[in-house]
Design an enzyme around this catalytic site. Structure first.
Site, PDB file in Angstrom:
ATOM      1  N   LEU A  25     -10.787  10.936   6.703  1.00  0.00           N
ATOM      2  CA  LEU A  25     -11.173  10.656   5.312  1.00  0.00           C
ATOM      3  C   LEU A  25     -11.832   9.300   5.167  1.00  0.00           C
ATOM      4  CD1 LEU A  25      -7.975  11.707   3.340  1.00  0.00           C
ATOM      5  CD2 LEU A  25      -9.811  13.119   4.266  1.00  0.00           C
ATOM      6  N   CYS A  60      -8.898   0.665   8.089  1.00  0.00           N
ATOM      7  CA  CYS A  60      -8.943   1.570   9.247  1.00  0.00           C
ATOM      8  C   CYS A  60      -9.658   0.991  10.453  1.00  0.00           C
ATOM      9  CB  CYS A  60      -9.582   2.894   8.850  1.00  0.00           C
ATOM     10  SG  CYS A  60      -8.540   3.820   7.729  1.00  0.00           S
TER      11      CYS A  60
END
Ligand code: UDX
Length: 438
Positions: free
Chosen positions: A155, A265
């Site tokens: 995502l 991330c």
């Protein structure tokens, strides 16, 4: 077929996943340990900003297909499938902190008396999944009836709802046909729309995610290194990126030069892969990753130094307007935001920094101030820095801003502003990697 599914962890992955699985027609329970978060989600309100999430949450909490709880007793023997959507933040040595996964298993497993499939979605070092399965089986009354599968998530913040409902691929790391069949039922809707599926072992599934993030981060650092070269050699990195992108083997995605990558991330995931590669003796990979990181950090400092040059070599006492605090557009997330590194750097050198962002809310910080509009940020500024590529910044009218600032100098750290429009309005617009703008 409707399944009963629990999603443990309701961060940006978990809350989007829970809402998306309800949209696929399943009965879903989201689980979190924070009472206020559970209360908010049960009222159909997201606790993070993510495009389209509020609508899905609202719709499915109202229909009763989506609920949230603090209590593992509500889900343990109720769910056919348990998803683990927990964070794996960075430890001081760069490795992944698995404590949230361990704590969840320790709370859930003793309550699992019936066979169940547990599916890990977190980003973890290779080799984690078998150890987690061993822990689950040791603690669960159902013992070997508990099976673990791994399904990495891809995502993107800002697009998480679309990426959940219409994934570009599904990766199922499984150990049995039974696990594969269950995952096929969970994702029956995207599979009916011919979403490609990769079925593999647990280790490959764990690695695919880290490899994807590291490859994308490498593309960004590559183009930023080329931007540096363009700057000294007199080229234009945006034209270069467009030309490279037209080669189908390369592709234009994640080849946009500028301030480089940040967020929750890429930075932590690539460092965790470097640590694991070193542990396993694959130093060539960790060396590559270290170069990617060096280029990425240098880009932030380069931009801050460029700002200092543009105001005459000393930023002390100067007003700097920073447009954008989020690590990228479309999110309120400021984790490891390149923009804030630049703001801090300039503040540390005596600048008076005012930051505007359409979504991100900064905790009160020493030194620089968050303001509520572009106009406030740029008023009396000695220099304006465009550091997060929010679309609204692309549509700013430079002629309207011109009378507000002290000096009409703007550094476009994301190379997204239309240079001729700004120049025609009398601005000096500077973009790293487009030598002609310097
Ligand atoms: C990333 C991955 O894309 C996603 O698949 C994974 O699951 C989580 O990490 P995200 O962190 O939301 O998602 O953002 P992404 O859009 O990939 O951008 C990451 C950073 O790179 C941002 O700071 C962005 O500004 C920067 N970036 C991205 C560039 O500098 N240039 C680009 O061409 C693309």
């Amino acid at each position: 077929m409707t399944l009963r599914i629990s999603v443990i962890g309701t961060g940006y992955l978990g809350s989007t996943l829970a809402a998306g699985l309800a949209e696929f027609g399943h009965e879903v329970f989201g689980v979190d340990v924070v009472p206020e978060v559970v209360k908010k989600l049960n009222a159909g309100q997201p606790h993070i900003f993510e495009n389209g999430l509020e609508h899905l949450l609202e719709q499915h909490t109202r229909s009763g297909r989506l609920r949230f709880t603090l209590d593992y007793d509500d889900i343990a023997d109720w769910a056919d499938v348990h998803f683990l959507a927990l964070g794996t933040p960075e430890l001081p040595d760069g490795s992944a902190d698995l404590s949230q996964l361990h704590a969840t298993i320790d709370a859930l497993a003793p309550k699992l008396t019936k066979p169940a499939l547990v599916v890990g979605r977190s980003t973890v070092p290779v080799g984690t999944a078998p150890a987690l399965q061993e822990r689950l089986r040791r603690l669960a009354p159902a013992g070997d009836g508990i099976e673990l599968a791994w399904q990495p998530e891809f995502l993107r913040e800002g697009f998480a709802v679309g990426d959940t409902l219409r994934p570009d691929r599904l990766v199922f790391g499984v150990q049995s046909d039974h696990a594969l069949r269950l995952l096929e039922q969970v994702y029956a809707i995207p599979l009916s729309e011919e979403t490609p599926v990769i079925t593999c072992d647990l280790a490959t599934a764990e690695l695919i995610k880290q490899a994807a993030n590291t490859f994308l981060a490498t593309k960004i650092s590559f183009i930023n290194a080329m931007a540096q070269l363009c700057q000294v050699a007199g080229g234009d990195v945006t034209v270069l990126a467009d030309a490279l992108g037209l080669d189908a083997r390369i592709g234009r995605g994640h080849l946009s030069p500028g301030l480089g990558f940040g967020g929750g991330c890429f930075p932590k995931d690539i460092r965790a892969l470097a640590v694991r590669a070193d542990e396993l003796g694959v130093n060539v990979l960790s060396d590559l990753i270290k170069s990617v990181e060096v280029i990425n950090s240098a880009q932030r400092i380069e931009l801050a130094e460029l700002a200092i040059d543009q105001v005459g070599g000393d930023v002390a006492g100067k007003k700097v307007a920073v447009l954008g605090a989020a690590f990228k557009e479309g999110t309120d997330d400021t984790r490891d935001s390149p923009s804030l590194t630049v703001a801090d750097y300039l503040h540390d050198r005596g600048a008076f920094v005012e930051v505007y962002d359409p979504q991100a809310h900064l905790a009160p910080r020493d030194g620089f101030t968050q303001v509520g509009s572009v106009t406030e940020a740029v008023r009396d500024a000695d220099i304006v820095l465009h550091l997060t590529a929010w679309p609204e910044f692309r549509y700013l009218d430079p002629a309207e801003l011109a009378p507000l600032v002290k000096s009409k100098i703007i550094i476009d750290g994301r190379l997204k502003l239309h240079a001729p429009t700004w120049r025609d309005a009398g601005w000096k617009l500077v973009q790293i990697g487009r030598a002609a703008t310097l």
